[in-house]
Design a protein around this motif. Structure first.
Motif, short mmCIF file in Angstrom:
data_model
loop_
_atom_site.label_atom_id
_atom_site.label_comp_id
_atom_site.label_asym_id
_atom_site.label_seq_id
_atom_site.Cartn_x
_atom_site.Cartn_y
_atom_site.Cartn_z
N THR A 8 0.81 -1.22 0.00
CA THR A 8 0.00 0.00 0.00
C THR A 8 0.85 1.27 0.00
O THR A 8 0.36 2.33 -0.37
CB THR A 8 -0.96 0.03 1.21
N VAL A 44 -8.60 -2.95 -1.48
CA VAL A 44 -7.77 -3.49 -2.55
C VAL A 44 -8.68 -4.29 -3.47
O VAL A 44 -9.55 -5.03 -3.01
CB VAL A 44 -6.64 -4.37 -1.99
N GLN A 50 -5.48 -0.54 -5.66
CA GLN A 50 -5.97 -0.15 -4.34
C GLN A 50 -6.61 1.23 -4.39
O GLN A 50 -6.30 2.06 -5.25
CB GLN A 50 -4.82 -0.12 -3.33
#
Length: 129
Positions: free
Chosen positions: A53, A79, A72
């Motif tokens: 991330t 996600v 994401q």
């Protein structure tokens, strides 16, 4: 602790598309590795795709390259797995997993289930020929 909830599974014909979502809640402090795995009856859990991330290139299994895309929405703690050109062999239960480590950023072992601490309950994907 992080809780994961997957959605978006279903039944489609070969060649169709689905979008799976994995929404995270709970301890969201810091960046995390997030991966999609799948498991068909009688088979081992297989890493499908992973993303860190905090940035960097995502990873995907050779069996889905060019067909599946992981992405994401950082602000929504979500996600996605966009699955196109689905094949009957993609039929499986799909699981989302996460870990605070850099496993998805570094890439070498992103596909190993034991590298992820938190798992969702899964969403079923069935592809008919």
């Amino acid at each position: 602790q992080v809780q994961l909830v997957e959605s978006g599974g279903g039944s489609v014909q070969a060649g169709g598309s689905l979008r799976l979502s994995c929404v995270a809640s709970g301890d969201m402090y810091g960046d995390k590795s997030v991966a999609w795995f799948r498991q068909a009856p009688g088979t081992e859990r297989e890493g499908v795709a992973a993303i860190y991330t905090g940035g960097g290139s995502p990873h995907s299994a050779d069996s889905v390259k060019g067909r599946f895309t992981i992405s994401q929405n950082y602000l929504k703690n979500t996600v996605y797995l966009d699955m196109n050109s689905l094949k009957p062999e993609d039929t499986a239960m799909y699981y989302c997993a996460t870990d605070p480590s850099f496993i998805a950023r570094d890439g070498g072992t992103w596909y190993q289930p034991h590298g992820y601490k938190a798992w969702g309950q899964g969403t079923r994907v069935t592809v008919s020929s």
